[in-house]
Design a protein around this motif. Structure first.
Motif, short mmCIF file in Angstrom:
data_model
loop_
_atom_site.label_atom_id
_atom_site.label_comp_id
_atom_site.label_asym_id
_atom_site.label_seq_id
_atom_site.Cartn_x
_atom_site.Cartn_y
_atom_site.Cartn_z
N VAL A 37 40.09 47.80 47.99
CA VAL A 37 39.99 47.54 46.55
C VAL A 37 41.37 47.33 45.93
O VAL A 37 41.54 46.53 45.00
CB VAL A 37 39.24 48.69 45.84
N SER A 75 29.16 41.22 42.62
CA SER A 75 29.00 41.95 43.87
C SER A 75 27.76 41.41 44.58
O SER A 75 27.14 40.44 44.13
CB SER A 75 28.83 43.44 43.57
N ARG A 111 31.74 44.03 40.57
CA ARG A 111 32.46 44.99 41.42
C ARG A 111 32.85 46.24 40.61
O ARG A 111 32.88 47.34 41.14
CB ARG A 111 33.69 44.33 42.02
N LEU A 115 32.26 50.28 41.58
CA LEU A 115 33.31 51.30 41.61
C LEU A 115 33.01 52.44 40.64
O LEU A 115 33.25 53.61 40.95
CB LEU A 115 34.65 50.67 41.32
N HIS A 175 28.18 50.80 49.66
CA HIS A 175 28.72 50.16 48.46
C HIS A 175 30.04 49.44 48.76
O HIS A 175 30.39 48.49 48.03
CB HIS A 175 28.88 51.17 47.33
N HIS A 176 30.76 49.85 49.79
CA HIS A 176 31.92 49.07 50.23
C HIS A 176 31.45 47.67 50.65
O HIS A 176 32.07 46.66 50.28
CB HIS A 176 32.60 49.79 51.40
N LEU A 199 30.45 45.50 47.61
CA LEU A 199 31.53 44.97 46.77
C LEU A 199 31.79 43.49 47.00
O LEU A 199 32.38 42.82 46.16
CB LEU A 199 32.82 45.76 47.04
#
Length: 228
Positions: free
Chosen positions: A22, A34, A41, A45, A135-136, A139
């Motif tokens: 990030v 995303s 994105r 986060l 969630h990574h 992104l």
């Protein structure tokens, strides 16, 4: 038995990977789309940070979120923040969660999450790991399902296969990975066999990636799964 110490170590490693990636972005990129419909994105986060605090609440015996509306409102509020603020928030919230290892905890007790769901306290670190890793990928910055650690992918398939096991709305299904691992999910009966890479199976179970387009089936069509 779940090893919460191992999982907390994995949480730190996964969080570091996310923060490194990030940090390569800029403010404009945070406003970009995303892989999750309707979320930038920045939304992801914000959610990753607030989820860390929510799981601290769980481990400290408080409700995970004040309400569904408060959860959603916090994400909307925090999504537009600049990169520097987002990074600091994710990092600091993650440290608050990781500090639970040193707190006085009965890791064998049952805790309550959202919507009345209960689990062992020792499983909460893995739930946090799932949030960070998936969630990574969400992104949309180059980290893909195929990049997930193999141990994580297998454990998350275990978890999701168990989640859909015994559900009458999910047809009986056998999952077979290209590396020979296999799982069973859905209701009782003769199963359809769904085959593919472990990453492809995880994509289907988690409603991500190609959502099953890369999989092959025998004995029936690819079952439709309820939303997570």
């Amino acid at each position: 038995m779940t090893d919460h110490v191992h999982d907390l170590r994995s949480v730190r490693e996964a969080g570091d990977r996310l923060l490194i990636d990030v940090a390569k972005l800029d403010n404009a990129a945070l406003a970009g789309e995303s892989h999750l419909p309707g979320w930038t994105r920045g939304h992801i986060l914000a959610h990753v940070a607030r989820n860390a605090d929510a799981l601290v609440n769980v481990l400290e015996g408080r409700p995970m979120y004040e309400s569904a509306e408060a959860r959603d409102g916090d994400i909307e509020r925090d999504a537009p923040r600049p990169l520097e603020v987002q990074l600091a928030d994710v990092r600091e919230a993650s440290e608050r969660f990781l500090a639970q290892e040193g707190a006085e905890q009965d890791w064998s007790r049952t805790v309550e999450l959202r919507n009345g769901v209960t689990d062992l306290a020792s499983n909460v670190p893995f739930r946090r790991l799932v949030e960070i890793e998936l969630h990574h990928v969400d992104l949309n910055i180059g980290y893909a399902l195929e990049d997930l650690p193999d141990e994580f992918t297998g454990r998350e398939i275990d978890f999701l296969a168990d989640r859909w096991s015994g559900r009458p709305e999910v047809p009986p299904t056998a999952l077979v990975a290209a590396d020979g691992r296999s799982w069973r999910t859905g209701s009782a009966g003769d199963p359809a066999v769904v085959s593919g890479t472990a990453a492809g199976l995880l994509a289907w179970l988690a409603g991500r990636g190609d959502k099953g387009a890369s999989l092959t089936t025998a004995g029936g069509p690819l079952p439709a799964l309820p939303p997570l």
